[in-house]
Scaffold this active site. Structure first.
Site, short mmCIF file in Angstrom:
data_model
loop_
_atom_site.label_atom_id
_atom_site.label_comp_id
_atom_site.label_asym_id
_atom_site.label_seq_id
_atom_site.Cartn_x
_atom_site.Cartn_y
_atom_site.Cartn_z
N HIS A 4 19.94 40.14 2.82
CA HIS A 4 19.82 39.60 1.65
C HIS A 4 18.45 39.06 2.02
O HIS A 4 18.45 38.13 3.34
CB HIS A 4 21.23 38.51 1.43
CG HIS A 4 21.97 38.93 0.07
ND1 HIS A 4 23.05 39.15 -0.47
CD2 HIS A 4 23.57 39.47 1.74
CE1 HIS A 4 23.15 38.95 -0.72
NE2 HIS A 4 23.31 39.91 -0.10
N ASN A 27 26.47 37.62 -6.84
CA ASN A 27 26.99 38.99 -6.62
C ASN A 27 27.15 39.04 -8.08
O ASN A 27 27.45 40.31 -8.02
CB ASN A 27 28.47 39.25 -5.67
CG ASN A 27 28.27 40.36 -4.26
OD1 ASN A 27 27.65 41.05 -4.27
ND2 ASN A 27 28.99 39.26 -3.34
N ASP A 87 21.39 36.68 -5.61
CA ASP A 87 21.51 35.19 -5.00
C ASP A 87 20.83 34.50 -5.58
O ASP A 87 19.65 34.26 -5.97
CB ASP A 87 20.67 35.59 -3.41
CG ASP A 87 21.88 35.80 -2.56
OD1 ASP A 87 22.58 36.38 -1.77
OD2 ASP A 87 21.82 37.35 -2.67
#
Length: 338
Positions: A327, A228, A297
């Site tokens: 994601h 994050n 990520d």
DNA sequence: ATGGTGGCGGAGCCA
């Protein structure tokens, strides 16, 4: 596949003879692994020895018998040295199970670190994953968070959460030891807004994580997860406009650098310095269609291991399928020989 | 794109 296993079973050999030569249990797990992958054949004779032998197909839970005849059929044993790892915030493993299984069948990664599985351990889909050829280890809770590893090999050790007991109510950390390497899977708090308690929690979590990782053998460590944090200007669409935004704030990026200062490196950036390469896009603003996202990520590894990295890429194809996670999976390939 | 979508669980929270 190890070179010695390859040489031992290049010619057909009975299990009982292999047992006489090999004392190590890890050799037998390598044999089962090769059997499962289809790089080793198992011939079995039923009843009396005159009846014809049959090829036995691997199934989960099946066993080798003393009279079974083993033979390696893969002539390029070097293939076994390529080790592919992935990190993927799946945003609910149960709502994504069909996509996950199709993707595993196609990509055949050796180890997958999942975040936001959003499932309690008792409901983790272990049987589906076992059928797909993967062992599962998980640390989950109802509705939120949840991390898991899927791996083709059985890990040698598993650790759930922080060793000092930090943040026991949130399932955001799991670690496995495999091939002599510690793989650390992290789902870092998102942080919501700067003034919120959640942001303070995010910074505290980063400090705790850095302290936790400093206790590990850095040289043999790979950190994977949804951290994050977009670490650099090239990891967001408009760094000037976003400089005060959560996930890109100076204090977060500094904390990210503290993690790297342990001796870790951003594997993706070994291969590409291009901007506009993201791993997350907002569902709400249809960010993916406009490539308005962030690279949050990450796969981090030691100097020693990044030298063995052969590629790293973001799996945009996965993100463009029906009912995707917000994601995309991030891949890295290493030539890991143990 | 200060609205919007998606997951969980069955209203509101989280991302």
């Amino acid at each position: 596949m190890s070179e010695s296993l390859y040489h031992l079973l290049k010619e057909p050999k009975k299990v009982q003879e292999v047992q006489k030569t090999l004392k190590s249990a890890s050799f037998f797990s390598a044999i089962y692994e090769a059997w499962r992958k289809g790089t080793l054949t198992v011939q079995r004779t039923w009843g009396n020895t005159d009846s014809p032998s049959r090829t036995v197909i691997y199934k989960p839970g099946c066993c080798l018998l003393p009279d079974d005849i083993l033979q390696i059929i893969d002539t390029i044993f070097e293939q076994g040295n390529n080790f592919t790892v992935v990190t993927w915030n799946i945003n609910s493993i149960r709502s994504r199970i069909a996509l996950l299984l199709d993707w595993l069948a196609e990509k055949q990664p050796d180890l997958v670190a999942l975040q936001e599985t959003k499932v309690e351990d008792v409901h983790f889909p272990i049987f589906d994953l076992q059928q797909a050829g993967y062992h599962s280890v998980f640390n989950g809770q109802k509705s939120y968070n949840g991390v898991a590893f899927l791996c083709k090999e059985v890990p040698d050790q598993i650790r759930i959460g922080f060793r000092n007991g930090f943040d026991p109510e949130n399932c955001r950390l799991i670690s496995v030891l495999l091939r002599g390497i510690w793989f650390i899977n992290v789902y870092l708090p998102q942080g919501q807004s700067v003034s919120s308690e959640k942001f303070a929690y995010k910074l505290e979590f980063l400090e705790q994580l850095t302290a936790e990782l400093s206790e590990y053998p850095i040289e043999k460590m790979i950190v994977l997860g949804d951290l994050n944090i977009a670490p650099e200007d090239i990891d967001v669409p408009d760094p000037t406009a976003m400089k005060e935004m959560v996930s890109f704030r100076p204090e977060e990026r500094a904390a990210f650098q503290n993690l790297l200062a342990l001796g870790l490196h951003d594997v993706f950036r070994k291969f590409s310095k291009e901007s506009g390469q993201y791993t997350w896009w907002d569902y709400r603003t249809r960010g993916f269609e406009r490539n308005d996202g962030m690279r949050i990520d990450h796969i981090l590894s030691s100097e020693y291991l990044i030298e063995q990295a052969t590629q790293s890429y973001i799996d945009l194809e996965n993100r463009s399928k029906a009912k995707p996670s917000d994601h995309a999976p991030v891949f890295s390939c290493f030539t890991i020989i143990e």
